[in-house]
Design a protein around this motif. Structure first.
Motif, PDB file in Angstrom:
ATOM      1  N   ALA A  23     -33.393  34.757-116.373  1.00 30.95           N
ATOM      2  CA  ALA A  23     -33.183  33.561-117.194  1.00 30.95           C
ATOM      3  C   ALA A  23     -31.716  33.125-117.167  1.00 30.95           C
ATOM      4  O   ALA A  23     -31.183  32.635-118.157  1.00 30.95           O
ATOM      5  N   HIS A 275     -38.264  24.013-126.048  1.00 28.41           N
ATOM      6  CA  HIS A 275     -37.892  23.784-124.657  1.00 28.41           C
ATOM      7  C   HIS A 275     -37.994  22.299-124.348  1.00 28.41           C
ATOM      8  O   HIS A 275     -38.817  21.595-124.929  1.00 28.41           O
ATOM      9  N   ALA A 284     -41.623  28.047-116.987  1.00 29.96           N
ATOM     10  CA  ALA A 284     -41.409  27.655-118.379  1.00 29.96           C
ATOM     11  C   ALA A 284     -42.706  27.205-119.033  1.00 29.96           C
ATOM     12  O   ALA A 284     -42.988  27.531-120.180  1.00 29.96           O
ATOM     13  N   SER A 309     -29.272  34.506-121.054  1.00 32.57           N
ATOM     14  CA  SER A 309     -30.696  34.683-121.316  1.00 32.57           C
ATOM     15  C   SER A 309     -30.944  34.680-122.824  1.00 32.57           C
ATOM     16  O   SER A 309     -30.000  34.690-123.615  1.00 32.57           O
ATOM     17  N   ASN A 337     -35.866  30.950-126.545  1.00 34.85           N
ATOM     18  CA  ASN A 337     -35.045  30.292-125.542  1.00 34.85           C
ATOM     19  C   ASN A 337     -33.568  30.565-125.774  1.00 34.85           C
ATOM     20  O   ASN A 337     -33.124  30.769-126.911  1.00 34.85           O
ATOM     21  N   THR A 341     -32.120  28.392-120.848  1.00 35.75           N
ATOM     22  CA  THR A 341     -33.547  28.192-120.583  1.00 35.75           C
ATOM     23  C   THR A 341     -34.060  26.922-121.260  1.00 35.75           C
ATOM     24  O   THR A 341     -35.006  26.299-120.774  1.00 35.75           O
ATOM     25  N   ARG A 342     -33.439  26.544-122.357  1.00 42.22           N
ATOM     26  CA  ARG A 342     -33.856  25.301-123.004  1.00 42.22           C
ATOM     27  C   ARG A 342     -33.449  24.089-122.180  1.00 42.22           C
ATOM     28  O   ARG A 342     -34.153  23.095-122.115  1.00 42.22           O
ATOM     29  N   LEU A 347     -37.259  26.857-115.907  1.00 44.98           N
ATOM     30  CA  LEU A 347     -36.706  28.182-116.189  1.00 44.98           C
ATOM     31  C   LEU A 347     -37.282  28.669-117.509  1.00 44.98           C
ATOM     32  O   LEU A 347     -37.143  28.012-118.539  1.00 44.98           O
ATOM     33  N   GLY A 349     -38.096  30.918-120.890  1.00 48.12           N
ATOM     34  CA  GLY A 349     -37.512  31.775-121.897  1.00 48.12           C
ATOM     35  C   GLY A 349     -38.247  33.110-121.915  1.00 48.12           C
ATOM     36  O   GLY A 349     -39.063  33.396-121.039  1.00 48.12           O
ATOM     37  N   GLY A 369     -40.461  38.309-119.278  1.00 46.86           N
ATOM     38  CA  GLY A 369     -39.505  37.384-118.684  1.00 46.86           C
ATOM     39  C   GLY A 369     -39.508  37.466-117.174  1.00 46.86           C
ATOM     40  O   GLY A 369     -40.121  38.357-116.573  1.00 46.86           O
TER      41      GLY A 369
END
Length: 399
Positions: A23, A275, A284, A309, A337, A341-342, A347, A349, A369
């Motif tokens: 992540a 996200h 994701a 991450s 997240n 990742t958000r 990608l 979380g 993950g």
């Protein structure tokens, strides 16, 4: 050409590493030319800290690493590997020293250990493969105990990057919920305004974390309006406040064993942020299919290192905290997240859920993950190099 090597009291020959990210957070995995470490895993960790810290600095700091680099040293011989309880041991390291647990590193190591041969991983052929779930299981001995890792595996015997790695944490538990912490004047940050206290939660997931909402910390815009420098300072002062208060030392004491611990990090949370719209069929999207809720966080750990991450050991702590507070039922999944990742579509979380009851108010948490390979490196040090093994950080230079 003769291979350059490190001159001095602790010679280090060329060090071969594999770099991965989980992540967005790096893990530098090292298995050869490691300084001599012996005894139990905790004894090996103590030796690494007291006698061979230059090895950490060499690989984590500049010019070979950076302030937010993270590493994992494989330890194929530990007391739990010898007894058959674990398949491999590991020491985790960062910009400040050696940690007790690392979730993102565990996820990366799961893939790596399934992919390598017995020269690197002596117990590789002893691992159990489940043809129904198409996964391989292994037990990883980390400084805080044993984590059970499940790695999706292809018919070729290699790891499957399209499915998430998961691990079951050591017993995780909350030590304080909705705790009012008085902030002495010398520790107050500007965003507190006229307040002299904050409300926080403290929980353990292999390491101790202080959880505080962005609003409570003094940032009404939450993590949607990130001011990294200001949040860095505020989280650092909050951590110093907790650590400096002897009346709060019980917060990092294991309620089951009475062992003293230390506050590893501060997690700034924002439950309002999920996200961004994910790409259909992406990691994701798959991560959120069965999750009932989401939360975004920004973690400062060790010496104010920022985790890219969602922080796997802190996910275990946050799940344990949510379960204790009654906001997350057993088996219910929640997506956690990070800012990275958000922000990045595709990608994933981390997904956290209660795996089972660990007794004495604790639970074991399942964390899922994705990890990916990013490169292979051979690091050397020339004897003429003025830096030697004393790596540096621009942030810490004092003129």
């Amino acid at each position: 050409m003769e291979q350059p090597h490190l001159a001095g009291p602790s010679p280090i020959n060329p060090i071969t590493c594999v770099d991965m990210h989980t992540a967005g957070e790096p893990t530098r995995i090292i298995w050869n030319n490691i300084p001599p470490l012996a005894g139990t895993l905790l004894e090996q960790r103590a030796q690494a800290k007291s006698r061979f810290d230059e090895f950490r600095r060499l690989l984590m700091l500049e010019p070979r690493g950076h302030y937010d680099m993270y590493g994992a040293i494989l330890r194929p011989e530990t007391e739990l590997v010898v007894s058959g309880q674990a398949d491999m041991g590991v020491l985790f390291m960062h910009n400040e020293g050696f940690s007790t647990m690392c979730g993102h590193g565990t996820i990366a190591l799961g893939r790596f250990l399934v992919d390598v041969d017995e020269k690197i991983f002596p117990r590789r052929k002893h691992l159990s493969y489940d043809p129904d779930s198409r996964t391989t299981a292994l037990n990883l001995h980390v400084p805080c105990g044993i984590v059970r890792v499940t790695v999706p595996t292809l018919s070729s015997g290699k790891s499957d990057a399209e499915r998430p790695v998961s691990f079951v944490s050591v017993p995780s538990f909350a030590t304080a919920t909705s705790l009012t912490v008085s902030v002495p004047e010398k520790y107050r940050w500007a965003e507190l305004g006229g307040r002299s206290s904050v409300t926080v939660d403290i929980a353990y997931g292999g390491a101790y974390y202080c959880m505080v909402s962005a609003e409570e910390l003094g940032f009404p815009g939450g993590l949607g309006e990130v001011a990294l420098q200001d949040m860095d300072r505020a989280s650092k002062l909050l951590k110093e406040t907790v650590v400096a208060n002897p009346e709060l030392q019980y917060l990092t004491r294991d309620s089951r064993t009475a062992e003293e611990g230390f506050l590893y990090g501060v997690m700034i949370t924002d439950s309002r942020l999920g996200h961004v719209s994910a790409v259909e069929g992406s990691a994701a999207s798959r991560a959120q299919l069965d999750a009932g809720s989401e939360e975004t966080g920004l973690c400062f750990f060790a010496n104010q290192q920022i985790d890219r991450s969602p922080t796997g050991s802190c996910v275990a702590a946050r799940v344990a905290l949510a379960y204790a507070a009654g906001s997350l039922a057993k088996g219910e999944k929640r997506v956690y997240n990070s800012l990275v990742t958000r922000a990045h579509r595709g990608l994933a979380g981390f997904v956290g859920s209660v795996f089972d009851d660990a007794g004495s108010g604790g639970v074991r948490v399942c964390v899922e993950g994705y990890a990916y390979y990013t490169g292979y490196h051979t690091f050397v040090v020339e004897k003429e190099d003025g830096l030697g093994v004393d790596g540096f950080s621009v942030r810490d230079i004092a003129l």
